[in-house]
Scaffold this motif. Structure first.
Motif, short mmCIF file in Angstrom:
data_model
loop_
_atom_site.label_atom_id
_atom_site.label_comp_id
_atom_site.label_asym_id
_atom_site.label_seq_id
_atom_site.Cartn_x
_atom_site.Cartn_y
_atom_site.Cartn_z
N GLY A 103 -21.63 -12.45 -27.76
CA GLY A 103 -21.52 -13.62 -27.00
C GLY A 103 -22.61 -14.47 -27.36
N GLU B 125 -24.82 -12.52 -17.76
CA GLU B 125 -23.65 -12.79 -18.24
C GLU B 125 -23.16 -11.61 -18.92
OE1 GLU B 125 -23.72 -15.59 -21.31
OE2 GLU B 125 -24.02 -17.51 -20.05
N ARG C 77 -19.71 -10.24 -20.64
CA ARG C 77 -19.71 -9.98 -22.14
C ARG C 77 -19.06 -8.70 -22.39
NH1 ARG C 77 -19.38 -14.59 -23.89
NH2 ARG C 77 -21.21 -15.99 -23.27
N CYS D 5 -13.66 -7.39 -29.45
CA CYS D 5 -14.47 -8.66 -28.86
C CYS D 5 -13.22 -9.74 -29.41
CB CYS D 5 -15.63 -8.86 -29.44
SG CYS D 5 -16.87 -7.67 -28.39
N ARG E 185 -10.96 -12.37 -27.25
CA ARG E 185 -11.04 -13.73 -27.46
C ARG E 185 -9.74 -14.11 -27.74
NH1 ARG E 185 -13.58 -15.19 -32.39
NH2 ARG E 185 -11.39 -15.05 -33.21
N PHE F 26 -16.17 -16.85 -27.17
CA PHE F 26 -17.36 -16.25 -27.32
C PHE F 26 -18.13 -17.41 -28.29
CE2 PHE F 26 -15.42 -12.87 -25.91
CZ PHE F 26 -16.14 -12.01 -25.19
#
Length: 247
Positions: A155, A162, A166, A231, A235, A247
């Motif tokens: 992130g 947050e 995340r 991750c 995204r 991100f």
């Protein structure tokens, strides 16, 4: 996508960074063990409770080790992460990596040391039940700490409010996340098995700790790379989810 295979390929492409990280951690742990052994040599045998100077000195050693490892993690994982997600994820070099990501990995290491220190303290006081009770948080943290920290790092930096957002990739791709958690558990089991297979005197030596870290540190890199790939997938799935998360 075979998550582990892709993570292994990522590490192979970044083998120099991984090798440097392994050597750096081994050196840092060796220095820590050397300092710890010097303190132990000055401590009268079987003294309980431990004197204040000893407690403070070992605490300082642990904080110094946590800081050294966190700095190396921030730099190495930034190198690996940027290569895996090129050109989307960027950072501005080693100094920028330390400034943005050091706190994430330092907190991870400190929590680990706190759990271990509590177990050692309970052991010294012959509180067997308390020692056993600390096994659960130790196992939990070993399983989730690297994937959690990787997602927060992805992130951009540590922002407390947050954190739930995340960590969303891990809950969205829970099956893949479980692979990273199981790898963390494997790391814990390997450490225990390796130390248990050594003689009592040898497991206290610098060589023993160096050998164990030569096995475990590359596994940590594998866990990080796998979480990073999760991750990226999260995204990339943003249009399917109907949001514009970036991100």
């Amino acid at each position: 996508m075979n998550l582990i295979a892709e993570a292994e390929k990522s590490l192979a492409r970044n083998w120099r960074a991984v090798a440097t990280f392994v050597v750096g951690v081994v050196v840092a742990v060796s220095i820590y063990r050397f300092g710890y052994d010097l303190l132990e040599a000055r401590l009268p045998e079987e003294i309980t409770p431990k004197p204040g100077w000893y407690v403070l000195s070992t605490l300082a050693l642990e904080i110094a080790l946590a800081a050294a490892v966190a700095a190396m993690q921030a730099i190495t994982f930034a190198v690996i992460g940027a290569e895996i997600d090129r050109p989307m994820w960027k950072y501005g070099g080693p100094r920028d990596a330390v400034e943005r990501f050091f706190s994430i990995w330092f907190i991870v290491s400190l929590i680990h040391f706190v759990i271990i220190r509590m177990q050692v303290s309970f052991y010294d006081q012959d509180l067997t039940a308390a020692v056993a009770a600390m096994d659960l948080p130790r196992i939990f943290w070993q399983c989730v700490s690297l994937p959690f920290a990787a997602c927060i790092m992805y992130g951009g930096r540590l922002v407390w409010r947050e954190i739930p957002e995340r960590l969303a990739p891990l809950s969205h791709f829970l099956g893949r996340a479980m692979i990273t958690f199981l790898l963390g558990f494997l790391s814990l089991v390997l450490a225990d098995v390796l130390f248990a297979s050594m003689g009592e005197e040898f497991r206290k030596t610098l060589t023993a700790h160096a050998l164990v870290n030569l096995v475990l540190v590359p596994l940590d890199c594998l866990i990080f790379a796998a979480a990073w790939l999760i991750c990226i997938d999260y995204r990339n799935s943003a249009p399917e989810r109907g949001d514009d998360l970036d991100f």
